[in-house]
Design an enzyme around this catalytic site. Structure first.
Site, PDB file in Angstrom:
ATOM      1  N   SER A  35       0.793  -1.226   0.000  1.00  0.00           N
ATOM      2  CA  SER A  35       0.000   0.000   0.000  1.00  0.00           C
ATOM      3  C   SER A  35       0.834   1.289   0.000  1.00  0.00           C
ATOM      4  O   SER A  35       0.596   2.191  -0.807  1.00  0.00           O
ATOM      5  CB  SER A  35      -0.940  -0.020   1.209  1.00  0.00           C
ATOM      6  OG  SER A  35      -1.701   1.142   1.227  1.00  0.00           O
ATOM      7  N   TYR A 106      -1.438 -14.041   1.660  1.00  0.00           N
ATOM      8  CA  TYR A 106      -0.110 -13.543   2.051  1.00  0.00           C
ATOM      9  C   TYR A 106       0.860 -14.652   2.449  1.00  0.00           C
ATOM     10  O   TYR A 106       0.486 -15.604   3.121  1.00  0.00           O
ATOM     11  CB  TYR A 106      -0.237 -12.644   3.282  1.00  0.00           C
ATOM     12  CG  TYR A 106      -1.057 -11.389   3.115  1.00  0.00           C
ATOM     13  CD1 TYR A 106      -0.748 -10.435   2.150  1.00  0.00           C
ATOM     14  CD2 TYR A 106      -2.129 -11.128   3.972  1.00  0.00           C
ATOM     15  CE1 TYR A 106      -1.484  -9.262   2.034  1.00  0.00           C
ATOM     16  CE2 TYR A 106      -2.868  -9.957   3.868  1.00  0.00           C
ATOM     17  CZ  TYR A 106      -2.546  -9.029   2.895  1.00  0.00           C
ATOM     18  OH  TYR A 106      -3.265  -7.882   2.795  1.00  0.00           O
ATOM     19  N   ILE A 165      -7.762  -1.812   6.746  1.00  0.00           N
ATOM     20  CA  ILE A 165      -7.788  -2.979   7.649  1.00  0.00           C
ATOM     21  C   ILE A 165      -7.763  -4.260   6.809  1.00  0.00           C
ATOM     22  O   ILE A 165      -8.638  -4.491   5.985  1.00  0.00           O
ATOM     23  CB  ILE A 165      -9.027  -2.948   8.562  1.00  0.00           C
ATOM     24  CG1 ILE A 165      -8.977  -1.706   9.458  1.00  0.00           C
ATOM     25  CG2 ILE A 165      -9.094  -4.233   9.425  1.00  0.00           C
ATOM     26  CD1 ILE A 165     -10.170  -1.550  10.382  1.00  0.00           C
ATOM     27  N   LEU A 226     -15.684   4.328  -2.014  1.00  0.00           N
ATOM     28  CA  LEU A 226     -16.953   3.615  -2.205  1.00  0.00           C
ATOM     29  C   LEU A 226     -16.871   2.576  -3.322  1.00  0.00           C
ATOM     30  O   LEU A 226     -17.869   2.255  -3.958  1.00  0.00           O
ATOM     31  CB  LEU A 226     -18.063   4.636  -2.527  1.00  0.00           C
ATOM     32  CG  LEU A 226     -18.291   5.729  -1.465  1.00  0.00           C
ATOM     33  CD1 LEU A 226     -19.232   6.800  -1.998  1.00  0.00           C
ATOM     34  CD2 LEU A 226     -18.846   5.136  -0.172  1.00  0.00           C
ATOM     35  N   GLY A 230     -17.268   5.209  -6.623  1.00  0.00           N
ATOM     36  CA  GLY A 230     -16.464   6.425  -6.531  1.00  0.00           C
ATOM     37  C   GLY A 230     -16.018   6.684  -5.103  1.00  0.00           C
ATOM     38  O   GLY A 230     -15.606   5.754  -4.405  1.00  0.00           O
ATOM     39  N   ALA A 255      -6.567  -0.041  -5.894  1.00  0.00           N
ATOM     40  CA  ALA A 255      -7.335   1.115  -6.384  1.00  0.00           C
ATOM     41  C   ALA A 255      -7.447   2.204  -5.308  1.00  0.00           C
ATOM     42  O   ALA A 255      -7.343   3.399  -5.602  1.00  0.00           O
ATOM     43  CB  ALA A 255      -8.722   0.674  -6.834  1.00  0.00           C
ATOM     44  N   ASP A 257      -5.344   2.885  -2.970  1.00  0.00           N
ATOM     45  CA  ASP A 257      -4.059   3.583  -2.831  1.00  0.00           C
ATOM     46  C   ASP A 257      -3.865   4.568  -3.983  1.00  0.00           C
ATOM     47  O   ASP A 257      -3.326   5.665  -3.792  1.00  0.00           O
ATOM     48  CB  ASP A 257      -2.895   2.583  -2.836  1.00  0.00           C
ATOM     49  CG  ASP A 257      -3.056   1.506  -1.772  1.00  0.00           C
ATOM     50  OD1 ASP A 257      -3.675   1.783  -0.730  1.00  0.00           O
ATOM     51  OD2 ASP A 257      -2.563   0.377  -2.000  1.00  0.00           O
ATOM     52  N   ASP A 293      -0.615  -3.064  -9.109  1.00  0.00           N
ATOM     53  CA  ASP A 293      -1.103  -1.889  -8.370  1.00  0.00           C
ATOM     54  C   ASP A 293      -0.552  -0.572  -8.908  1.00  0.00           C
ATOM     55  O   ASP A 293      -1.088   0.489  -8.604  1.00  0.00           O
ATOM     56  CB  ASP A 293      -0.679  -1.980  -6.890  1.00  0.00           C
ATOM     57  CG  ASP A 293      -1.345  -3.135  -6.155  1.00  0.00           C
ATOM     58  OD1 ASP A 293      -2.007  -3.955  -6.815  1.00  0.00           O
ATOM     59  OD2 ASP A 293      -1.177  -3.213  -4.923  1.00  0.00           O
TER      60      ASP A 293
END
Ligand code: KDG
Length: 313
Positions: A35, A106, A165, A226, A230, A255, A257, A293
């Protein structure tokens, strides 16, 4: 030119080439992720500077991360190579069992990244930044990483925090709530980026407006992500909604980040908050269209080209 410093774990992502359960996926594509590294690249793309404080392993993935981020224009001078542990990795399963969702698996316990510690936080480096950013992921990965965030926030001119989280990283969700509230209480970061799943855990509110009201006790500028709809911005008692765009979805990871990093960078470039959010929603939209990412993080002029042609849903 504004300068951001972030703290967090940089990971290697293996993204399934095909959709479906990973047990039937043969090929994976490798990307640099994590992130706070994503925030950095998004920030740099808008013409500002970013450095990241992190640890990677003394292995091919660690060097992959450093070379990639350097290539993206990120200041890698505060990424330490830790010889005692490997670089953390994770896999992404896409569109299964729920279409349009992605799942992260992970392999990062005991990783070099989780060994981030206060001794990695250079006071002068932090003081040279206009903004210091971290997330709930960094609070979760180890006590030393959490302490590093506290040390950095202590010296920061301005702070930003993404609640991010990741339930599997916390022993229980109650711990996520406790630790995030502790940090918010102590530092009142000016910028808070979150979503309704996280706000339900932190302040017990999944309704965006009600959650933002609670969270405004801690932060001046709140962005409620959201998803495909958006994002909504809350500031100065005002609310501004920026709707999403209908595009084909490859992988939604990263997205948020893209949205947060782009927003922060444009804010420091002097954009009005609402315009910065409109642009940030475009960055997040482009991000979901590919695997990885960081590869689709747009420049300001790319965002403007998008806005000229595309209609909101
Ligand atoms: O926000 C995207 C990140 O979640 C992803 O890159 C992996 O940093 C990561 C994490 O810890 O989940």
């Amino acid at each position: 030119m504004a300068r951001l410093v972030t703290l967090g774990e940089i990971l290697i992502q293996f993204n399934a080439l095909n959709i479906g359960p990973l047990r039937h996926v043969t090929y994976f594509e490798k990307h640099v992720a994590g992130s706070e590294a994503n925030y950095c690249v998004a920030f740099v793309k808008q013409g500002n500077e970013c450095g990241i404080i992190a640890r990677v392993g003394d292995d091919e993935f660690g060097y992959n991360i450093i070379e990639w981020l350097r290539g993206q224009g990120v200041d890698v001078s505060h990424i330490k190579i830790d010889k005692t542990a490997p670089t953390g990795i994770y896999f992404i399963q896409r569109h299964y069992p729920v279409p349009f969702k992605s799942y992260m698996i992970y392999y990062r316990k005991g990783s070099a990244g989780s060994k981030l510690s206060p001794e990695d936080v250079d006071e002068a480096y932090i003081k040279s930044a206009d903004l210091v950013h971290s997330s709930g992921i960094t609070l979760a990965i180890s006590n030393t990483a959490r302490d590093a965030v506290y040390k950095a926030f202590e010296f920061a001119k301005e702070r930003s925090f993404d609640t991010n989280i990741r339930p599997v990283l916390w022993p229980k969700l109650e711990d996520a709530k406790k630790e995030i509230l502790r940090l918010l209480n102590e530092y009142h970061p000016k910028f808070l980026i979150t979503d309704t799943d996280d706000s339900a855990i932190i302040v017990g509110e999944a309704d965006p407006d009600k959650a933002a009201k609670e969270l405004s006790n801690y932060s001046e500028i709140i962005i409620m992500k959201l998803g495909a709809k958006g994002a909504t911005l809350y500031y100065d008692g005002k609310k501004y909604y920026s709707s999403g765009y209908q595009v084909p979805v490859e992988d939604v990871v990263g997205a948020g980040d893209a949205l947060g990093g782009t927003f922060l960078s444009l804010y420091f470039k002097g954009f009005e908050l609402e315009k910065a959010l409109d642009y940030a929603v475009v960055a997040a939209t482009l991000n979901v269209m590919i695997r990885g990412d960081q590869e689709n993080l747009p420049t300001t002029s790319d965002i403007e080209a998008f806005l000229k042609e595309m209609k909101k849903i």
